[in-house]
Design a protein around this motif. Structure first.
Motif, PDB file in Angstrom:
ATOM      1  N   SER A  60       0.806  -1.271  -0.057  1.00 52.64           N
ATOM      2  CA  SER A  60       0.123  -0.112   0.064  1.00 52.64           C
ATOM      3  C   SER A  60       0.883   1.130  -0.062  1.00 52.64           C
ATOM      4  O   SER A  60       1.906   1.459   0.857  1.00 52.64           O
ATOM      5  CB  SER A  60      -1.033   0.025   1.406  1.00 52.64           C
ATOM      6  N   VAL A  61       0.457   2.000  -1.002  1.00 55.85           N
ATOM      7  CA  VAL A  61       1.471   3.335  -1.252  1.00 55.85           C
ATOM      8  C   VAL A  61       1.117   4.359   0.159  1.00 55.85           C
ATOM      9  O   VAL A  61       1.970   5.102   0.497  1.00 55.85           O
ATOM     10  CB  VAL A  61       1.285   3.854  -2.610  1.00 55.85           C
ATOM     11  N   GLN A  62      -0.221   4.231   0.454  1.00 60.68           N
ATOM     12  CA  GLN A  62      -0.491   4.916   1.618  1.00 60.68           C
ATOM     13  C   GLN A  62       0.137   4.658   2.917  1.00 60.68           C
ATOM     14  O   GLN A  62       0.541   5.445   3.878  1.00 60.68           O
ATOM     15  CB  GLN A  62      -2.050   4.984   1.747  1.00 60.68           C
ATOM     16  N   ASP A  63       0.406   3.292   3.163  1.00 56.44           N
ATOM     17  CA  ASP A  63       0.899   2.832   4.550  1.00 56.44           C
ATOM     18  C   ASP A  63       2.374   2.328   4.350  1.00 56.44           C
ATOM     19  O   ASP A  63       2.930   2.107   5.614  1.00 56.44           O
ATOM     20  CB  ASP A  63       0.081   1.646   5.017  1.00 56.44           C
ATOM     21  N   ASN A  64       2.928   2.117   3.366  1.00 53.19           N
ATOM     22  CA  ASN A  64       4.162   1.752   3.199  1.00 53.19           C
ATOM     23  C   ASN A  64       5.301   2.494   2.448  1.00 53.19           C
ATOM     24  O   ASN A  64       4.891   3.739   2.132  1.00 53.19           O
ATOM     25  CB  ASN A  64       4.117   0.278   2.693  1.00 53.19           C
ATOM     26  N   GLU A  65       6.423   2.253   2.586  1.00 59.46           N
ATOM     27  CA  GLU A  65       7.797   3.227   2.188  1.00 59.46           C
ATOM     28  C   GLU A  65       8.758   2.193   1.343  1.00 59.46           C
ATOM     29  O   GLU A  65       8.653   1.084   1.113  1.00 59.46           O
ATOM     30  CB  GLU A  65       8.268   3.749   3.187  1.00 59.46           C
ATOM     31  N   LEU A  66       9.387   3.061   0.650  1.00 53.62           N
ATOM     32  CA  LEU A  66      10.498   2.420  -0.288  1.00 53.62           C
ATOM     33  C   LEU A  66      11.494   1.974   0.637  1.00 53.62           C
ATOM     34  O   LEU A  66      11.933   2.906   1.688  1.00 53.62           O
ATOM     35  CB  LEU A  66      11.114   3.396  -1.104  1.00 53.62           C
ATOM     36  N   ILE A  67      12.283   1.043   0.315  1.00 50.21           N
ATOM     37  CA  ILE A  67      13.342   0.410   1.188  1.00 50.21           C
ATOM     38  C   ILE A  67      14.661   0.380  -0.131  1.00 50.21           C
ATOM     39  O   ILE A  67      15.605   0.351   0.584  1.00 50.21           O
ATOM     40  CB  ILE A  67      13.190  -0.816   2.062  1.00 50.21           C
ATOM     41  N   GLU A  68      14.518   0.121  -1.185  1.00 49.85           N
ATOM     42  CA  GLU A  68      15.612  -0.140  -2.097  1.00 49.85           C
ATOM     43  C   GLU A  68      14.878   0.472  -3.418  1.00 49.85           C
ATOM     44  O   GLU A  68      13.503   0.106  -3.915  1.00 49.85           O
ATOM     45  CB  GLU A  68      15.779  -1.613  -2.432  1.00 49.85           C
ATOM     46  N   ILE A  69      15.862   0.993  -4.263  1.00 52.88           N
ATOM     47  CA  ILE A  69      15.827   1.522  -5.750  1.00 52.88           C
ATOM     48  C   ILE A  69      16.908   1.238  -6.376  1.00 52.88           C
ATOM     49  O   ILE A  69      17.867   1.498  -6.015  1.00 52.88           O
ATOM     50  CB  ILE A  69      15.707   3.025  -5.770  1.00 52.88           C
ATOM     51  N   SER A  70      16.580   0.330  -7.653  1.00 56.31           N
ATOM     52  CA  SER A  70      17.572   0.004  -8.507  1.00 56.31           C
ATOM     53  C   SER A  70      17.339   0.489  -9.915  1.00 56.31           C
ATOM     54  O   SER A  70      16.053   0.149 -10.213  1.00 56.31           O
ATOM     55  CB  SER A  70      17.834  -1.641  -8.316  1.00 56.31           C
ATOM     56  N   ALA A  71      18.056   0.828 -10.779  1.00 54.30           N
ATOM     57  CA  ALA A  71      17.804   1.230 -12.164  1.00 54.30           C
ATOM     58  C   ALA A  71      19.267   0.836 -12.994  1.00 54.30           C
ATOM     59  O   ALA A  71      20.201   0.904 -12.522  1.00 54.30           O
ATOM     60  CB  ALA A  71      17.577   2.548 -12.397  1.00 54.30           C
TER      61      ALA A  71
ATOM     62  N   HIS B 184      16.265   4.816   3.566  1.00 54.01           N
ATOM     63  CA  HIS B 184      15.936   4.732   4.863  1.00 54.01           C
ATOM     64  C   HIS B 184      14.161   4.937   5.072  1.00 54.01           C
ATOM     65  O   HIS B 184      14.069   6.175   5.019  1.00 54.01           O
ATOM     66  CB  HIS B 184      16.697   5.623   5.773  1.00 54.01           C
ATOM     67  N   PRO B 185      13.591   3.895   5.740  1.00 54.31           N
ATOM     68  CA  PRO B 185      12.241   4.277   5.856  1.00 54.31           C
ATOM     69  C   PRO B 185      11.888   4.941   7.406  1.00 54.31           C
ATOM     70  O   PRO B 185      12.712   4.834   8.295  1.00 54.31           O
ATOM     71  CB  PRO B 185      11.280   2.746   5.731  1.00 54.31           C
ATOM     72  N   LYS B 186      10.704   5.360   7.588  1.00 60.28           N
ATOM     73  CA  LYS B 186      10.401   5.908   8.839  1.00 60.28           C
ATOM     74  C   LYS B 186       9.947   4.887   9.716  1.00 60.28           C
ATOM     75  O   LYS B 186       9.920   5.125  10.984  1.00 60.28           O
ATOM     76  CB  LYS B 186       9.396   7.145   8.561  1.00 60.28           C
ATOM     77  N   GLN B 187       9.614   3.668   9.270  1.00 61.18           N
ATOM     78  CA  GLN B 187       9.020   2.667   9.913  1.00 61.18           C
ATOM     79  C   GLN B 187      10.116   1.639   9.724  1.00 61.18           C
ATOM     80  O   GLN B 187      10.832   1.409   8.975  1.00 61.18           O
ATOM     81  CB  GLN B 187       7.544   2.027   9.485  1.00 61.18           C
TER      82      GLN B 187
ATOM     83  N   ALA C 129      21.206   4.647   5.312  1.00 60.34           N
ATOM     84  CA  ALA C 129      20.784   4.987   3.778  1.00 60.34           C
ATOM     85  C   ALA C 129      20.092   6.250   3.631  1.00 60.34           C
ATOM     86  O   ALA C 129      19.830   7.117   4.740  1.00 60.34           O
ATOM     87  CB  ALA C 129      19.741   3.661   3.240  1.00 60.34           C
ATOM     88  N   PRO C 130      20.159   6.861   2.587  1.00 58.76           N
ATOM     89  CA  PRO C 130      19.365   8.326   2.094  1.00 58.76           C
ATOM     90  C   PRO C 130      17.977   8.006   2.583  1.00 58.76           C
ATOM     91  O   PRO C 130      17.488   6.992   2.495  1.00 58.76           O
ATOM     92  CB  PRO C 130      20.004   8.576   0.766  1.00 58.76           C
ATOM     93  N   SER C 131      17.310   9.165   2.874  1.00 64.65           N
ATOM     94  CA  SER C 131      16.063   9.314   3.155  1.00 64.65           C
ATOM     95  C   SER C 131      15.382   9.009   1.747  1.00 64.65           C
ATOM     96  O   SER C 131      15.947   9.143   0.631  1.00 64.65           O
ATOM     97  CB  SER C 131      15.389  10.655   3.615  1.00 64.65           C
ATOM     98  N   ALA C 132      13.894   8.860   1.761  1.00 65.40           N
ATOM     99  CA  ALA C 132      13.378   8.819   0.417  1.00 65.40           C
ATOM    100  C   ALA C 132      13.387   9.867  -0.344  1.00 65.40           C
ATOM    101  O   ALA C 132      13.496   9.875  -1.688  1.00 65.40           O
ATOM    102  CB  ALA C 132      11.972   8.408   0.737  1.00 65.40           C
TER     103      ALA C 132
END
Length: 647
Positions: free
Chosen positions: A49-60, A77-80, A100-103
């Motif tokens: 859920s994009v409303q309740d959850n956060e990114l923890i990794e991005i790769s491209a 770095h997630p807040k939860q 890790a950097p913030s979102a």
């Protein structure tokens, strides 16, 4: 994994052969500008859920041709805290993301890396929603290409379009639920999809690229570029359907009613199919024999041998589908007949079509042919599809018209590689696509006026092809409609399993019901009229000055009199229905009465019958007198038109 095992059952051989060479061709084929400076991306998150959850990794990864020329990888770095089940799935721990950097920082760096280039992601809506939920995320790119939807266009006959499935099938890097590994896998799959698109009928890319040019659509540049490789090619849906149907050749089936007896396996052979190492065990390696399932299979076998019926209640866990499928499949194969299975729900029908029957066909020597028959609204109408693709009709949905164009592309590719099939398995996002734009009701079907009727049409073609299948799967609704239509809908299937039979009484009543109402009856009699109004009055005036008017006016008077009596008698029938409801249910505004033996033996029913028989007699007399008038006038006075319309 073999291609034969990765495609849906019934895939034409020319499609299988094409899919089998995709991986090798993808290693050498070039696509110029559309594979220069494109970004392949994947994310990992703490949940769905994009409303309740956060990114923890991005790769491209930045692609140039077949090469990855630059990479972007970062934890976020997630807040939860990361849930334990996510750590188990991805192997990403709270320690990994602690520094890790913030979102916001990670997405800003991603935007710099992407630089506005097109982004390719599998199920791009998911990744894009998480990226753009972060401040600055909308600056990453304006062009997001969903490789999941594109794979359904490029490879419509694959049994699955999961990234892991396609990566394994085409020998790409494996998927591991880590963003960087999934990116590597998608880099390989992306080129396979481009090659597969070029295998679709010539001219189709141009048709897709040109439709509804006013609608922004991320796939349009891809289709436009590929169309440029075959300039001047003209697409014909009719010709494409003819080509795919060339591979659909099947022997005629015997009508089981013409056989003196059915050839069937012995009880011992059926038992062996469910024994360790037997047929069912080969289908499901973890299968364990169940006494109740074997007993049910033997009952089904005995019913087929003796031509008798069985009513079987199977509890949860018995495995009833496999209990009846094995003996029914043997009956079809050994006797060259078609057998039928009717289910209550399309979910169960799909379970049979896409799981049990393919597995059974794989293990039976000589295979097993099967098809599904559903109602009209489950099949694409090719006439509507053609008009939509040519821009001859407007897109009715306002939510996301691009999804409608994607649906057109998916369906168009599918029908170019499939002899039959329905919309339910195509993965179309119906929440933003108006399904009636792609289907037709029975009353709307143009039939002989349609250029695809009958064989090229998926609705009518499916019914014709069902006559050549071992097993036909349909639903209760269509089965009962076929009974009402005296067998004109389905092929002559004499042996049926009616699964989920606890609901058939309600469905049978729904399909076989005939609706009449007091208001409709009153309107009909008003249209017939009498001495001063309606059709009969008009006939009387037309005949008043004709030769032999005395005879005709006598017939008209009799017709008028009997119609008046019938009108009053039928009004009495409806009064009788209301009174019956009041007596039996204590009210009649909304009463459902089941006319069974108990009601038929009651005094209330016998009182009602008096008005019913009076009404029937009055209708018969009115019918005879009106028919006598019409016949006499037609024979002697053809210049006088007795127009009763549909009365």
């Amino acid at each position: 994994m073999l291609i034969e095992d990765a495609v849906s059952s019934g895939t034409p051989q020319f499609v299988i052969d094409s899919y089998a060479t995709l991986a090798d061709r993808a290693k050498t084929q070039s696509f110029g500008l559309i594979e220069e400076d494109v970004i392949v991306l994947d994310t990992e998150t703490t949940g769905l859920s994009v409303q309740d959850n956060e990114l923890i990794e991005i790769s491209a990864a930045r692609l140039s041709g077949r090469e990855v020329i630059d990479r972007f990888d970062t934890f976020v770095h997630p807040k939860q805290l990361i849930p334990a089940e996510i750590t188990e799935l991805t192997s990403i721990t709270n320690a990994d993301v602690a520094d890790a950097p913030s979102a916001v920082e990670a997405v800003a760096a991603l935007a710099d890396f992407v630089g506005g280039c097109p982004v390719i992601a599998h199920n791009a809506t998911f990744d894009r929603s998480f990226i753009e939920s972060v401040k600055g995320g909308v600056n990453v790119s304006d062009i997001w290409i969903d490789s999941l939807a594109l794979s359904r266009i490029a490879l419509p006959r694959l049994a699955s379009h999961k990234l892991s499935f396609m990566a394994d099938l085409f020998g790409c890097d494996s998927v591991s639920h880590r963003a960087n590994a999934d990116v590597d896998a998608l880099c390989g799959v992306w080129r396979v999809l481009l090659v597969a698109l070029t295998d679709l009928p010539q001219g189709l890319m141009a048709r897709l690229a040109d439709m509804h040019p006013d609608v922004p659509w991320s796939y349009r540049p891809i289709f436009s570029f590929l169309a440029g490789q075959n300039p001047g090619s003209i697409f014909s849906l009719s010709a494409a359907r003819a080509d795919v149907l060339k591979a659909d050749r099947a022997d005629d089936r015997v009508d089981a009613d013409e056989l003196p007896v059915l050839k069937m396996p012995s009880r011992e052979e059926i038992e062996a199919d469910y024994a360790p190492g037997g047929l069912v065990n080969r289908m499901y390696p973890t299968y364990e024999p169940r006494d109740e399932q074997i007993a049910m299979a033997l009952e089904v076998r005995d019913a087929l041998v003796t031509g008798t019926h069985r009513v079987i209640e199977a509890g949860t866990g018995v495995g009833k589908s496999m209990a009846y499928l094995v003996p029914f499949a043997e009956a079809a194969r050994r006797n060259n007949i078609t057998v039928g299975i009717a289910t209550k729900s399309n979910n169960l029908a799909d379970q049979l079509m896409y799981h049990e029957l393919p597995k059974l066909a794989e293990q039976l020597d000589g295979g097993l042919s099967f098809c599904a028959l559903k109602g009209y609204d489950h099949y694409p109408c090719l006439r509507k599809l053609e008009r939509m693709s040519r821009g001859q009709v407007e897109i009715t949905t306002k939510r996301d018209p691009a999804d409608t164009l994607t649906a057109v592309a998916v369906i168009m590719a599918y029908v170019c590689q499939s002899t039959d099939g329905d919309l339910d398995s195509l993965g179309i996002r119906w929440r933003s696509v108006n399904r009636p734009d792609f289907t037709t009701a029975s009353r709307e079907c143009a039939r002989r006026l349609c250029p695809f009727f009958p064989d090229k049409c998926l609705v009518h073609g499916a019914r014709r092809r069902a006559a050549h299948a071992d097993v036909v799967v349909t639903n209760h609704s269509l089965l009962f409609r076929n009974v009402a239509a005296e067998g004109r809908i389905l092929p002559p299937i004499r042996h049926w399993v009616i699964d989920e039979a606890h609901s058939i009484e309600r469905e049978a009543r729904r399909q076989w019901a005939r609706v009449v109402s007091a208001d409709e009856s009153r309107v009909l009699f008003e249209r017939l009229g009498g001495s001063s109004t309606g059709a009969l009055s008009q006939v009387s005036r037309d005949l008043a000055t004709s030769e032999g008017s005395t005879l005709y006016l006598g017939l008209t008077a009799k017709a008028t009199s009997t119609v008046a009596r019938a009108s009053m008698a039928i009004a009495g029938v409806f009064d009788g229905v209301r009174e019956l409801g009041r007596r039996v249910r204590g009210g009649y505004d909304n009463a459902n009465l089941w006319i069974g033996p108990e009601l038929r033996e009651s005094d209330d029913w016998h009182d009602f019958l008096q008005s019913a028989y009076t009404g029937i007699d009055a209708l018969e007399q009115a019918d005879k007198s009106v028919d006598a008038l019409v016949q006499a006038v037609a024979a002697d006075k053809p210049e006088v038109v007795v127009d009763l319309g549909d009365i």
